[in-house]
Design a protein around this motif. Structure first.
Motif, PDB file in Angstrom:
ATOM      1  N   LYS A 118     -15.707  -3.201 -40.849  1.00 13.55           N
ATOM      2  CA  LYS A 118     -14.433  -2.459 -40.774  1.00 13.55           C
ATOM      3  C   LYS A 118     -13.434  -3.027 -41.786  1.00 13.55           C
ATOM      4  O   LYS A 118     -12.233  -3.073 -41.537  1.00 13.55           O
TER       5      LYS A 118
ATOM      6  N   ASP B 157     -12.469  -1.792 -44.344  1.00 10.25           N
ATOM      7  CA  ASP B 157     -11.574  -0.733 -44.831  1.00 10.25           C
ATOM      8  C   ASP B 157     -10.282  -0.662 -44.011  1.00 10.25           C
ATOM      9  O   ASP B 157      -9.304  -0.073 -44.450  1.00 10.25           O
TER      10      ASP B 157
ATOM     11  N   LYS C  47     -19.351   2.511 -43.275  1.00  9.04           N
ATOM     12  CA  LYS C  47     -19.403   3.922 -43.646  1.00  9.04           C
ATOM     13  C   LYS C  47     -19.618   4.103 -45.147  1.00  9.04           C
ATOM     14  O   LYS C  47     -19.730   5.219 -45.624  1.00  9.04           O
TER      15      LYS C  47
ATOM     16  N   VAL D 218     -20.777  -8.201 -30.593  1.00 14.53           N
ATOM     17  CA  VAL D 218     -20.210  -7.741 -29.316  1.00 14.53           C
ATOM     18  C   VAL D 218     -19.890  -6.241 -29.431  1.00 14.53           C
ATOM     19  O   VAL D 218     -19.883  -5.701 -30.554  1.00 14.53           O
TER      20      VAL D 218
ATOM     21  N   ASN E 152     -18.280  -2.679 -29.951  1.00 18.07           N
ATOM     22  CA  ASN E 152     -17.209  -2.089 -30.758  1.00 18.07           C
ATOM     23  C   ASN E 152     -16.979  -2.713 -32.133  1.00 18.07           C
ATOM     24  O   ASN E 152     -16.076  -2.297 -32.860  1.00 18.07           O
TER      25      ASN E 152
ATOM     26  N   LYS F 148     -21.714  -2.425 -34.664  1.00 19.07           N
ATOM     27  CA  LYS F 148     -23.113  -2.834 -34.849  1.00 19.07           C
ATOM     28  C   LYS F 148     -24.036  -1.604 -34.970  1.00 19.07           C
ATOM     29  O   LYS F 148     -24.891  -1.558 -35.848  1.00 19.07           O
ATOM     30  N   SER F 149     -23.830  -0.614 -34.106  1.00 20.36           N
ATOM     31  CA  SER F 149     -24.708   0.576 -34.160  1.00 20.36           C
ATOM     32  C   SER F 149     -24.501   1.327 -35.463  1.00 20.36           C
ATOM     33  O   SER F 149     -25.474   1.762 -36.105  1.00 20.36           O
ATOM     34  N   THR F 150     -23.251   1.476 -35.858  1.00 20.58           N
ATOM     35  CA  THR F 150     -22.945   2.196 -37.097  1.00 20.58           C
ATOM     36  C   THR F 150     -23.614   1.494 -38.275  1.00 20.58           C
ATOM     37  O   THR F 150     -24.223   2.133 -39.139  1.00 20.58           O
TER      38      THR F 150
ATOM     39  N   ALA G 286     -23.028   1.091 -28.311  1.00 20.43           N
ATOM     40  CA  ALA G 286     -23.606   0.166 -27.345  1.00 20.43           C
ATOM     41  C   ALA G 286     -22.831   0.024 -26.043  1.00 20.43           C
ATOM     42  O   ALA G 286     -22.070  -0.903 -25.885  1.00 20.43           O
TER      43      ALA G 286
HETATM   44  P1  G4P Z   1     -20.880  -1.031 -31.488  1.00 18.33           P
HETATM   45  O1  G4P Z   1     -22.263  -0.532 -31.675  1.00 18.33           O
HETATM   46  O2  G4P Z   1     -20.675  -2.380 -32.061  1.00 18.33           O
HETATM   47  O3  G4P Z   1     -20.374  -0.936 -30.089  1.00 18.33           O
HETATM   48  O4  G4P Z   1     -19.875  -0.106 -32.339  1.00 18.33           O
HETATM   49  P2  G4P Z   1     -20.068   1.362 -32.941  1.00 18.33           P
HETATM   50  O5  G4P Z   1     -21.060   1.355 -34.023  1.00 18.33           O
HETATM   51  O6  G4P Z   1     -20.259   2.310 -31.813  1.00 18.33           O
HETATM   52  O7  G4P Z   1     -18.631   1.555 -33.608  1.00 18.33           O
HETATM   53  C1  G4P Z   1     -17.430   1.512 -32.859  1.00 18.33           C
HETATM   54  C2  G4P Z   1     -16.385   2.322 -33.588  1.00 18.33           C
HETATM   55  O8  G4P Z   1     -16.088   1.706 -34.842  1.00 18.33           O
HETATM   56  C3  G4P Z   1     -16.826   3.743 -33.933  1.00 18.33           C
HETATM   57  O9  G4P Z   1     -15.650   4.555 -33.908  1.00 18.33           O
HETATM   58  C4  G4P Z   1     -17.284   3.631 -35.374  1.00 18.33           C
HETATM   59  O10 G4P Z   1     -17.222   4.859 -36.090  1.00 18.33           O
HETATM   60  C5  G4P Z   1     -16.251   2.646 -35.900  1.00 18.33           C
HETATM   61  N1  G4P Z   1     -16.718   1.896 -37.076  1.00 18.33           N
HETATM   62  C6  G4P Z   1     -17.853   1.193 -37.210  1.00 18.33           C
HETATM   63  N2  G4P Z   1     -17.903   0.604 -38.413  1.00 18.33           N
HETATM   64  C7  G4P Z   1     -16.774   0.945 -39.064  1.00 18.33           C
HETATM   65  C8  G4P Z   1     -16.234   0.638 -40.360  1.00 18.33           C
HETATM   66  O11 G4P Z   1     -16.782  -0.120 -41.167  1.00 18.33           O
HETATM   67  N3  G4P Z   1     -15.007   1.179 -40.659  1.00 18.33           N
HETATM   68  C9  G4P Z   1     -14.338   1.989 -39.789  1.00 18.33           C
HETATM   69  N4  G4P Z   1     -13.163   2.483 -40.179  1.00 18.33           N
HETATM   70  N5  G4P Z   1     -14.815   2.281 -38.566  1.00 18.33           N
HETATM   71  C10 G4P Z   1     -16.014   1.773 -38.215  1.00 18.33           C
HETATM   72  P3  G4P Z   1     -15.370   5.560 -32.745  1.00 18.33           P
HETATM   73  O12 G4P Z   1     -14.038   6.140 -33.006  1.00 18.33           O
HETATM   74  O13 G4P Z   1     -15.609   4.878 -31.441  1.00 18.33           O
HETATM   75  O14 G4P Z   1     -16.516   6.606 -32.903  1.00 18.33           O
HETATM   76  P4  G4P Z   1     -16.687   7.710 -34.047  1.00 18.33           P
HETATM   77  O15 G4P Z   1     -15.945   8.891 -33.542  1.00 18.33           O
HETATM   78  O16 G4P Z   1     -16.144   7.200 -35.350  1.00 18.33           O
HETATM   79  O17 G4P Z   1     -18.175   7.883 -34.093  1.00 18.33           O
END
Ligand code: G4P
Length: 268
Positions: A52, A54, A82, A115, A117, A120-122, A136
């Motif tokens: 994250k 960004d 992303k 942990v 949020n 990790k899944s993304t 997760a």
């Molecule tokens: P987890 O497995 O660790 O629990 O996390 P997950 O991938 O579900 O990501 C949690 C939230 O963080 C998601 O947003 C995901 O899109 C966002 N996210 C993950 N990586 C990045 C990143 O590098 N940059 C940004 N800006 N966001 C990131 P969400 O709002 O919960 O879901 P969605 O509507 O975006 O899918």
């Protein structure tokens, strides 16, 4: 958790590199000490992934990278999950750290940990180029380690989801709440907003000015919240400020990025 710990400890025997996913806006709060404990027990190197990036303050991310890289057996990269180029860079960095595992006979074996949020899944989905990991919410106890072959030279293990370590530090608990990592029912918005206002006052006073149009240099965090409520017309009756509404205004603005890229926790 005990079950998760056992299965991770077992799987780590055949892992060359631990990939620890952290939230770049709050690396300490998004770390689970179990990762450090387990990987040190097995003497495995770790690649800290500041995900994250960004959303985080680029200058503070650089400081975090420097402070991590100054430690033994510890590597670090910043990533926006992303962005494909960031994800490719992560894999390159991982390969660089374990050069002796680079062919089909000795493939690089990485275990991704983090942990809820942190993304990790993304990240896993981005690495593998397909959707394998769900967001997760499953309890760690019901899951074991999953294996994915990225190519013949690279194996990725997805560890069971770790939970946050005990939220015994207010700093870490509030940082998680500010960044929406824990449910809204688990905290009091006013307290969390005061915590955020204090961080803004100390490190990002100009953002308060840009967004709300007042100078916060002589104010404390409670005053800042009062002032935001006043400016935004968050009143209960008469002139009394509705602090819960003020808190939610500030938290929502922050989470929507209206205050710009901010890192809540800075290295010492
Ligand atoms: P987890 O497995 O660790 O629990 O996390 P997950 O991938 O579900 O990501 C949690 C939230 O963080 C998601 O947003 C995901 O899109 C966002 N996210 C993950 N990586 C990045 C990143 O590098 N940059 C940004 N800006 N966001 C990131 P969400 O709002 O919960 O879901 P969605 O509507 O975006 O899918």
């Amino acid at each position: 958790m005990a079950q998760a710990k056992k299965s991770i400890a077992k799987a780590l025997k055949s892992v060359d590199l631990v990939v620890e996913v952290l939230d770049a806006r709050m690396p300490p709060a998004s770390a689970n000490p179990l990762v450090e404990e387990l990987r040190l027990t097995r003497q495995r190197p770790v690649l800290k992934v500041l995900n994250k990036s960004d959303l985080a303050d680029p200058a503070v991310t650089k400081s975090w990278l420097q402070s991590f890289r100054a430690q033994d057996n510890l590597f670090a990269v910043e990533v926006c999950s992303k962005h494909k180029s960031d994800v490719r860079n992560l894999i390159r960095e991982a390969r660089k750290q374990v050069p002796h595992r680079s062919d089909a006979i000795k493939p690089l074996r990485m275990m991704v940990m983090g942990v809820p949020n942190v993304g990790k899944s993304t990240l896993l989905n981005a690495i593998l180029g397909r959707s394998v990991a769900k967001a997760a919410d499953e309890p760690a106890v019901t899951r074991s380690v999953s294996r994915y072959d990225l190519d013949e030279k690279t194996i990725i293990y997805d560890s069971p989801g770790l939970m946050w370590s005990k939220l015994d530090s207010r700093e870490n608990a509030y940082a998680l709440a500010v960044n929406n990592a824990i449910g809204v029912n688990a905290y009091v918005p006013e307290e969390v907003a005061v915590f955020l206002a204090e961080k803004l006052r100390l490190f990002y006073a100009n953002r308060i000015f840009d967004r709300y149009g007042f100078d916060s240099s002589n104010l404390d965090a409670n005053d800042i919240l009062q002032k935001i409520g006043n400016i935004r017309g968050a009143r209960i009756k008469g002139d009394e400020i509705d602090l819960e509404r003020s808190a939610n205004i500030l938290l929502t603005d922050y989470r929507k990025g209206k205050l710009g890229r901010i890192t809540i926790q800075v290295p010492n």
